[in-house]
Design an enzyme around this catalytic site. Structure first.
Site, PDB file in Angstrom:
ATOM      1  CG  HIS A 113      -0.079  -0.475   2.437  1.00  0.00           C
ATOM      2  ND1 HIS A 113       0.127  -1.822   2.693  1.00  0.00           N
ATOM      3  CD2 HIS A 113       0.648   0.184   3.350  1.00  0.00           C
ATOM      4  CE1 HIS A 113       0.917  -1.934   3.753  1.00  0.00           C
ATOM      5  NE2 HIS A 113       1.244  -0.750   4.161  1.00  0.00           N
ATOM      6  CB  CYS A 114       4.062   2.139   1.109  1.00  0.00           C
ATOM      7  SG  CYS A 114       3.322   1.932   2.701  1.00  0.00           S
ATOM      8  CB  ILE A 115       6.733   0.409  -2.579  1.00  0.00           C
ATOM      9  CG1 ILE A 115       7.338   0.294  -1.176  1.00  0.00           C
ATOM     10  CG2 ILE A 115       7.833   0.614  -3.619  1.00  0.00           C
ATOM     11  CD1 ILE A 115       7.975   1.547  -0.648  1.00  0.00           C
ATOM     12  CB  ILE A 167       0.293   3.828  -3.756  1.00  0.00           C
ATOM     13  CG1 ILE A 167      -0.550   2.665  -4.309  1.00  0.00           C
ATOM     14  CG2 ILE A 167      -0.561   5.060  -3.472  1.00  0.00           C
ATOM     15  CD1 ILE A 167      -1.458   2.018  -3.322  1.00  0.00           C
ATOM     16  CG  ASP A 168       3.642   6.087  -0.610  1.00  0.00           C
ATOM     17  OD1 ASP A 168       4.324   5.669   0.328  1.00  0.00           O
ATOM     18  OD2 ASP A 168       2.391   6.032  -0.630  1.00  0.00           O
TER      19      ASP A 168
END
Ligand code: SAJ
Length: 443
Positions: free
Chosen positions: A281-283, A285-286
């Protein structure tokens, strides 16, 4: 001192006193993998903490002392609830009685790869209704530079309260790494930047009460950008090593051996590893929050776009490897039984968000393969709308499958058993590094 400064001084002094004597009533909006650990840290530090979440199931569970976050055991939550240190609610009006608010809500991407700011906007609207002088508001959700000052500040000032004078506004990136045995909320350095110096001061003082290391920076934009640099750095380096893997595949070079040997360099190198794609949910998307904002500033974020493309191609590359491996065994993919080992987005966790396993299983089924899977952390998954698969114990399936694909290298898997029972193995994680066999096809 003019009236404005006098107000700021009074409000800040009052807030400082409450923070330092731990009578400040702390509020955390969003009780997920970021918000709940943060709530617990401040409750453990001696504050009275109120968690606010729109999901009543989470609220009810927490008020019964039951946790749903892997890194926060119920044995930690229950005593805090019983001692009256922590309570949860879905009622935002409690904010009128709180002194500080941390916003820890999701910041996903839309299908168009544009930022979805709806969670932050909703939280801000609710907070603005009950905002009162002397409050400290800190956004922790990962977002594009400018969100705090350009989007949140006007919303919070709508009833006339002034940022840096009547209330204080900061951004502080969350750095929670779910399942990390060494680094948890209390001992991960905490970056914080405010709209004004007074804001930064208040934010720094706040975090110093519960966390080991606080890193103040000069603005909210710097703090917002810190997080995006951290995760864009990872995403681009993963993209680089995936491209190196594609090159090595064409040149029949073992990319895993190359990386391990390069990693012996004691400086100037940091190993990343190829894989079946980019999950979490981070890499994935951010970095697109950064590319979206930089595009508005007139700069194309070409590295991010290219790395996103390469990482996005890896599921297709894995399916090609499976199809070619079966072909070499004179078996068409269509009608073959392919068994997937590990579907979570990374090892030893249960999180399926953006997991490349879903893309790979979908593509295999699209090409006519029968797909099964094993994952000790994921009992069932919806591989396509209306098609749900349930996890099968490896021992029951490995010898039946025409090809076994290691997608997520959970430590608990019996890899010797895979070697013993499987006819053909495509290993996308080098999980079978210790084995030499013609039946292993490595990424
Ligand atoms: N991956 C690779 N090759 C690598 C590393 C990761 O293919 O060399 C893949 C993983 O399999 C996964 C995805 O990338 O599908 C993301 O993996 P990750 O290790 O980055 O794990 P995340 O998504 O949990 O990232 C979090 C991030 N933490 C925060 O944003 C607060 C990241 O900044 C951390 O560096 C990372 O954990 C970590 O180090 O574990």
């Amino acid at each position: 001192m003019n009236e404005t400064n006098a107000t700021a001084t009074t409000s800040l002094a009052a807030l400082e006193a409450k923070i330092q004597n731990k009578t400040a009533r702390v509020g955390i909006v969003g009780l997920g993998y970021v918000g709940l650990p943060l709530a617990v840290e401040f409750a453990k530090a001696g504050f009275s903490v109120t968690g606010i979440d729109v999901q009543t199931a989470k609220v009810d569970a927490l008020n019964q002392g039951s946790s749903y976050i892997q890194d926060v055991p119920s044995s930690v939550v229950a005593p805090l609830v019983e001692a009256g240190r922590f309570q949860a609610t879905d009622d935002f009006s409690v904010i009128r009685d709180l002194d500080t608010i941390n916003i820890c809500v999701p910041t996903p991407l839309r299908k168009t790869k544009d930022p979805d700011m709806s969670y932050i906007i909703t939280a801000c609207q609710q907070i603005a209704e009950f905002l009162h002088p002397g409050m400290l508001i800190i956004l922790e959700s990962t977002t594009y530079p400018g969100t705090t000052d350009e989007l949140m500040r006007p919303m919070l000032e709508k009833n006339g309260l002034r940022t840096g004078e009547d209330f204080f506004l900061c951004f502080s990136p969350e750095r929670v790494d779910p399942g990390n045995p060494k680094y948890q909320t209390s001992n991960i350095p905490k970056v914080v930047g405010g709209t004004t110096q007074n804001c930064t001061h208040a934010g720094r003082l706040f975090y110093q009460q519960a966390l080991e290391t606080v890193v103040p920076v000069s603005s909210t934009q710097v703090a917002e950008m810190v997080k995006l640099l951290e995760n864009t750095f990872r995403m681009i380096n993963i993209g680089l090593v995936n491209e190196i893997a594609l090159m090595c595949d064409r040149m029949a070079i073992n990319v895993w051996e190359v990386i391990d040997a390069a990693a012996t360099k004691p400086f100037g190198f940091m190993p990343f590893y190829p894989g079946p794609g980019l999950g979490g949910h981070c890499i994935p998307i951010d970095p697109f929050y950064l590319s979206w904002k930089s595009k508005q500033a007139g700069i194309e974020a070409r590295f991010i776009e290219l790395a996103g493309y390469i990482n996005g191609q890896m599921p297709h590359f894995v399916v090609e490897k499976v199809q070619n491996a079966l072909n070499d065994a004179t078996k068409p993919l269509r009608g073959s039984h392919v068994h997937v080992m590990g579907v979570a987005y990374k090892r030893d966790i249960d999180d399926m968000r953006e997991s490349p396993a879903l893309d790979i299983m979908h593509l295999l089924m699209q090409r006519g393969a029968t797909v099964t899977y094993s994952d000790p952390f994921v009992s069932a998954l919806e591989v396509e709308p209306g098609t749900t698969l349930t996890a099968q114990p490896p021992a029951e399936v490995l010898s039946q499958a025409d090809c076994v694909v290691v997608i997520t290298d959970h430590k608990g898997f019996d890899y010797a058993g895979v070697m013993d029972k499987a006819k053909l193995i495509v290993d996308t994680r080098n999980a079978l590094k210790a084995y030499r066999s013609d039946k292993i096809v490595r990424l």
